[in-house]
Scaffold this motif. Structure first.
Motif, PDB file in Angstrom:
ATOM      1  N   ALA A  25       0.705  -1.278  -0.131  1.00  0.00           N
ATOM      2  CA  ALA A  25      -0.173  -0.014   0.051  1.00  0.00           C
ATOM      3  C   ALA A  25       0.913   1.299  -0.090  1.00  0.00           C
ATOM      4  O   ALA A  25       0.651   2.378  -0.772  1.00  0.00           O
ATOM      5  N   ALA A  26       1.858   1.191   0.750  1.00  0.00           N
ATOM      6  CA  ALA A  26       2.887   2.589   0.990  1.00  0.00           C
ATOM      7  C   ALA A  26       3.568   2.746  -0.612  1.00  0.00           C
ATOM      8  O   ALA A  26       3.561   3.571  -1.055  1.00  0.00           O
ATOM      9  N   TRP A  27       3.849   1.652  -1.222  1.00  0.00           N
ATOM     10  CA  TRP A  27       4.542   1.770  -2.654  1.00  0.00           C
ATOM     11  C   TRP A  27       3.420   2.326  -3.658  1.00  0.00           C
ATOM     12  O   TRP A  27       3.644   3.019  -4.321  1.00  0.00           O
ATOM     13  N   ALA A  28       2.069   1.763  -3.799  1.00  0.00           N
ATOM     14  CA  ALA A  28       1.113   1.884  -4.259  1.00  0.00           C
ATOM     15  C   ALA A  28       0.548   3.530  -3.960  1.00  0.00           C
ATOM     16  O   ALA A  28      -0.424   4.024  -4.803  1.00  0.00           O
ATOM     17  N   GLY A  29       0.873   4.160  -2.906  1.00  0.00           N
ATOM     18  CA  GLY A  29       0.352   5.408  -2.754  1.00  0.00           C
ATOM     19  C   GLY A  29      -1.018   5.543  -2.230  1.00  0.00           C
ATOM     20  O   GLY A  29      -1.877   6.217  -2.713  1.00  0.00           O
ATOM     21  N   VAL A  30      -1.470   4.062  -1.470  1.00  0.00           N
ATOM     22  CA  VAL A  30      -3.098   4.512  -1.202  1.00  0.00           C
ATOM     23  C   VAL A  30      -3.078   4.307   0.399  1.00  0.00           C
ATOM     24  O   VAL A  30      -2.374   3.661   1.076  1.00  0.00           O
ATOM     25  N   ASP A  31      -4.174   4.994   0.743  1.00  0.00           N
ATOM     26  CA  ASP A  31      -4.660   5.045   2.043  1.00  0.00           C
ATOM     27  C   ASP A  31      -5.264   3.955   2.549  1.00  0.00           C
ATOM     28  O   ASP A  31      -6.544   3.967   2.153  1.00  0.00           O
ATOM     29  N   ASP A  32      -4.693   2.841   2.822  1.00  0.00           N
ATOM     30  CA  ASP A  32      -5.121   1.598   2.900  1.00  0.00           C
ATOM     31  C   ASP A  32      -6.127   1.453   4.344  1.00  0.00           C
ATOM     32  O   ASP A  32      -5.819   1.903   5.371  1.00  0.00           O
ATOM     33  N   ARG A  46      -5.704   1.553 -10.978  1.00  0.00           N
ATOM     34  CA  ARG A  46      -6.513   0.819  -9.796  1.00  0.00           C
ATOM     35  C   ARG A  46      -5.759  -0.150  -8.887  1.00  0.00           C
ATOM     36  O   ARG A  46      -4.815  -0.757  -9.321  1.00  0.00           O
ATOM     37  N   THR A  47      -6.090   0.010  -7.670  1.00  0.00           N
ATOM     38  CA  THR A  47      -5.431  -0.738  -6.650  1.00  0.00           C
ATOM     39  C   THR A  47      -6.382  -1.541  -5.669  1.00  0.00           C
ATOM     40  O   THR A  47      -7.292  -1.050  -5.282  1.00  0.00           O
ATOM     41  N   ALA A  48      -6.257  -2.754  -5.540  1.00  0.00           N
ATOM     42  CA  ALA A  48      -7.016  -3.690  -5.062  1.00  0.00           C
ATOM     43  C   ALA A  48      -6.497  -4.570  -3.968  1.00  0.00           C
ATOM     44  O   ALA A  48      -5.415  -5.248  -3.829  1.00  0.00           O
ATOM     45  N   PHE A  49      -7.122  -4.745  -2.804  1.00  0.00           N
ATOM     46  CA  PHE A  49      -6.683  -5.585  -1.607  1.00  0.00           C
ATOM     47  C   PHE A  49      -7.828  -6.407  -1.376  1.00  0.00           C
ATOM     48  O   PHE A  49      -9.027  -6.298  -1.094  1.00  0.00           O
ATOM     49  N   ALA A  50      -7.457  -7.966  -1.215  1.00  0.00           N
ATOM     50  CA  ALA A  50      -8.330  -8.941  -0.580  1.00  0.00           C
ATOM     51  C   ALA A  50      -7.441  -9.889   0.069  1.00  0.00           C
ATOM     52  O   ALA A  50      -6.546 -10.504  -0.287  1.00  0.00           O
ATOM     53  N   ASP A  51      -7.881  -9.952   1.341  1.00  0.00           N
ATOM     54  CA  ASP A  51      -7.169 -11.209   2.103  1.00  0.00           C
ATOM     55  C   ASP A  51      -8.081 -11.484   3.198  1.00  0.00           C
ATOM     56  O   ASP A  51      -9.197 -10.897   3.509  1.00  0.00           O
ATOM     57  N   ASN A  52      -7.590 -12.577   4.058  1.00  0.00           N
ATOM     58  CA  ASN A  52      -8.110 -13.177   5.309  1.00  0.00           C
ATOM     59  C   ASN A  52      -6.936 -13.659   6.117  1.00  0.00           C
ATOM     60  O   ASN A  52      -5.670 -13.159   5.739  1.00  0.00           O
ATOM     61  N   GLU A  53      -7.318 -14.388   7.082  1.00  0.00           N
ATOM     62  CA  GLU A  53      -6.131 -14.957   8.020  1.00  0.00           C
ATOM     63  C   GLU A  53      -5.486 -15.940   7.383  1.00  0.00           C
ATOM     64  O   GLU A  53      -4.397 -16.416   7.899  1.00  0.00           O
ATOM     65  N   ALA A  54      -5.679 -16.325   6.233  1.00  0.00           N
ATOM     66  CA  ALA A  54      -4.957 -17.510   5.617  1.00  0.00           C
ATOM     67  C   ALA A  54      -4.363 -17.248   4.064  1.00  0.00           C
ATOM     68  O   ALA A  54      -3.260 -17.857   3.985  1.00  0.00           O
ATOM     69  N   CYS A  55      -4.731 -16.144   3.649  1.00  0.00           N
ATOM     70  CA  CYS A  55      -4.094 -15.869   2.279  1.00  0.00           C
ATOM     71  C   CYS A  55      -4.726 -14.634   1.802  1.00  0.00           C
ATOM     72  O   CYS A  55      -5.430 -14.015   2.330  1.00  0.00           O
ATOM     73  N   GLY A  56      -4.071 -14.274   0.707  1.00  0.00           N
ATOM     74  CA  GLY A  56      -4.484 -12.761   0.372  1.00  0.00           C
ATOM     75  C   GLY A  56      -3.780 -12.544  -1.164  1.00  0.00           C
ATOM     76  O   GLY A  56      -3.065 -13.112  -1.679  1.00  0.00           O
ATOM     77  N   ARG A  57      -4.254 -11.571  -1.760  1.00  0.00           N
ATOM     78  CA  ARG A  57      -3.973 -11.057  -3.043  1.00  0.00           C
ATOM     79  C   ARG A  57      -4.070  -9.740  -3.301  1.00  0.00           C
ATOM     80  O   ARG A  57      -5.207  -9.007  -3.064  1.00  0.00           O
ATOM     81  N   TYR A  58      -3.180  -8.742  -3.606  1.00  0.00           N
ATOM     82  CA  TYR A  58      -3.134  -7.465  -3.827  1.00  0.00           C
ATOM     83  C   TYR A  58      -2.687  -7.206  -5.223  1.00  0.00           C
ATOM     84  O   TYR A  58      -1.772  -7.742  -5.808  1.00  0.00           O
ATOM     85  N   THR A  59      -3.362  -6.402  -5.919  1.00  0.00           N
ATOM     86  CA  THR A  59      -2.901  -5.779  -7.297  1.00  0.00           C
ATOM     87  C   THR A  59      -2.915  -4.500  -7.446  1.00  0.00           C
ATOM     88  O   THR A  59      -3.675  -3.703  -6.707  1.00  0.00           O
TER      89      THR A  59
END
Length: 637
Positions: A25-32, A46-59
């Motif tokens: 998020a810091a690199w993408a310049g997004v206030d997460d 566009r920046t997207a974050f999707a995660d939970n306690e087991a896995c995640g994917r950020y684009t």
């Protein structure tokens, strides 16, 4: 999209997901905001974050130059205390791009103790003295090391230049290389004593050591590329461009470890809510578990009712003033809905109609070991994928040149949802193909064991690999393995250009082709051996239709022994299908090869493998003339 960069790391530190997300998020310049499902858009970025306690994917997807680049960071926790893994990729629709490590990689590496599974991967260069030489030689010798080790030597004339080069390499190659700077001349001498003359490095130069360094046993020492100190002194950091490009290209072709290849497709399903997080490391799911769920059917408007017998006329009542405006409101036409609003429902309805109860029963039957239903299932999934692709492409929603729209636009949200669904269907289809290949290979092995015990139903015994079918990560891996193992199939070096083009230009589709290519080459090799030994009569198509028991085959529909009349009768198209052969087959050294194998029936690209069958001739081999995208014909030109 073309893949330009790939890092595969192991990280056993605590809070893997939050650390990676914070750096991303810091690199993408997004206030997460920290929400499990969060998206941010600014113009065409566009920046997207999707995660939970087991896995995640950020684009992070944004324009660059004449195209776009998409950076994706996927992570998953390990099984039962094992380290978690992180895969970072950079893809784009650019023809050529000087892509290096994303800016968040050094910051992320600094938060923990990441490895490539064998050696530590640090955020900056490592300074190695005489005390650490033994550890360094251990790293160099490891055959399971995935990342190269770049060793920079001492330059007495300018020590600052070596330090600057080490810092530059560590930043641009973060996550895909280990950069080592030797402390002094004694360290350099100790290292070269172990390496020997062919592999040594000195004089302010550097050397990139690939995995499995074997001093005194290297048949080709130049696979560990050196860079002279003179070029570095003359050009400075600019002289390192060839080193950076070589390592980045190497990272793209690095095969994924088996556990990551099996786990990564589940990450998307878990994040979409189709699987619980606890299924991340469970046994491979049954095909029924990954089928597209049947959505609720949208009720169709009821047809107009038949006119009934009119009621007896009553005396008209004068309208009240309050109701005078109601007829206008009742007859006012509704505002037209955008055409894209119903696209998802139409696609879902088509998929639901095709995934009826009989198909679900076939999925369950496949999970229980059924073979005939497996083939039906694969064809069904293929038809679904093609139908979805045509439906999405026909709308024009995938046109990246469209004008920017507001982040909350319904069409943009629908496009993103369809894109994710399409990508997931691709992953599911590829996974089902791998299951089908393994099932077929297991059946052949079981038949060979039955034949070994003199069961007359299965005929003679054939040597079949009991460890299961091999899984390749790229078509070049398949070609190289075939050259070493298949004695009755010849693959010339001229294939490498087109094969590499498919690997680089279509990284997400290539896994779909590798299994089919390897199976086809094995079938050709088995056929040529049986034909040369007079154990089989007929052509390769006959072999696939009626093979010897337990022998490798491919589906006959993949095989075409001739070209269409429009191709064979056109000199321009015919010339493109003329390839080299030995002079004992034809004195000119070149022949027309219309026979080919369809690695993908339709679509673009649709790879083909053209071959000449000389199994019953002078050489007793099958000669591969071409392996690449579909050659020109009346439809492609």
């Amino acid at each position: 999209m073309t893949q330009f960069y790939q890092a595969v790391l192991r990280d056993g530190g605590p809070r893997l997901g939050p650390r990676l997300r914070r750096c991303f998020a810091a690199w993408a310049g997004v206030d997460d905001t920290g929400d499990p499902d969060f998206e941010h858009a600014r113009g065409r970025t566009r920046t997207a974050f999707a995660d939970n306690e087991a896995c995640g994917r950020y684009t992070h997807d944004g324009p660059t130059g004449d195209g776009r680049l998409r950076t994706t960071a996927t992570w998953a926790s390990g099984r039962k205390g094992a380290p978690g893994w992180v895969r970072v990729t950079v893809e784009g629709d650019l023809e050529e791009a000087a892509v290096t490590a994303p800016g968040f990689m050094p910051a992320f590496l600094a938060t923990g103790r990441a490895t490539d599974g064998a050696v530590p991967v640090e955020a900056g260069p490592l300074l190695v003295g005489p005390e650490e030489v033994k550890e360094l030689t251990g790293w160099l010798a490891r055959a399971d090391r995935g990342v190269p080790v770049i060793v920079l030597t001492v330059d007495r004339s300018d020590t600052n230049l070596v330090a600057a080069c080490a810092d530059h390499l560590a930043e641009t190659l973060a996550g895909i290389a280990v950069v080592v700077r030797l402390y002094d001349a004694r360290t350099q001498d100790d290292l070269n004593t172990w390496l020997g003359g062919d592999l040594s490095v000195f004089g302010g130069g550097l050397r990139t050591y690939l995995s499995g360094v074997r001093p005194g046993e290297e048949t080709y020492p130049m696979r560990h590329q050196p860079r002279g100190g003179g070029a570095i002194r003359d050009q400075g950091v600019r002289s390192l461009e060839v080193v950076v490009k070589g390592v980045v290209d190497l990272s793209v072709h690095r095969p994924l470890p088996t556990d990551i290849r099996q786990t990564e497709p589940r990450v998307a399903r878990i994040l979409a809510g189709a699987l619980p997080p606890g299924e991340l490391h469970a046994a491979p799911p049954s095909p029924a578990a990954i089928a597209v769920p049947r959505g609720p059917r949208i009720p169709k408007p009821a047809p107009p009712s038949e006119p009934k017998t009119p009621a007896p006329e009553l005396a008209p009542e004068p309208p009240t003033p309050a109701l005078e405006s109601e007829p206008e409101l009742a007859t006012e036409p509704a505002a037209p809905q955008p055409e894209t609003d119903d696209l998802a429902d139409d696609i879902a309805a088509k998929l639901a109609d095709r995934l009826d109860d009989s198909v679900l029963e076939a999925l369950v039957d496949m999970a229980r070991g059924g073979d005939s239903e497996t083939t039906i299932l694969i064809r069904t999934m293929s038809a679904h994928l093609q139908a979805l692709t045509r439906a999405v492409e026909s709308t024009g929603l995938l046109d990246t040149s469209a004008t920017d729209s507001a982040p909350g636009n319904a069409a943009d949200q629908e496009l993103e949802r369809l894109r994710k669904q399409y990508e997931q269907l691709e992953l599911d289809y590829t996974e089902l193909q791998e299951h089908e290949r393994k099932a077929q290979d297991r059946i052949r092995w079981l038949e060979s064991r039955l034949a070994e015990h003199a069961d007359p139903v299965y005929g003679i015994r054939h040597d079949t690999d009991p460890d299961g079918c091999w899984e390749a990560e790229s078509l070049m891996d398949v070609v190289q393995r075939a050259r070493k193992q298949l004695r009755h199939v010849d693959l010339p070096d001229t294939l490498d250009t087109e094969v590499s083009k498919l690997d680089v230009m279509y990284p997400r589709q290539r896994r779909r082709w590798t299994g089919r290519t390897w199976d086809a080459l094995r079938a050709l090799d088995a056929y040529a051996e049986a034909r040369a030994e007079a154990r089989f009569t007929g052509g390769f198509y006959d072999w696939c239709a009626r093979p010897l028991p337990g022998a490798p085959v491919i589906t006959p529909t993949m095989v075409s022994m001739k070209e269409s009349d429009s191709v064979s009768g056109n000199p321009k198209y015919q010339r493109r299908r003329v390839f080299r052969v030995p002079e004992e087959i034809d004195p000119s050294g070149r022949v027309y090869m219309p026979s080919h194998i369809k690695l993908q029936q339709v679509g673009s690209p649709a790879p083909r493998m053209h071959f000449l069958d000389d199994a019953g001739g002078a050489t007793g081999k099958v000669w591969i003339g071409y392996l690449g995208d579909h050659l020109p014909n009346t439809r492609t030109n």
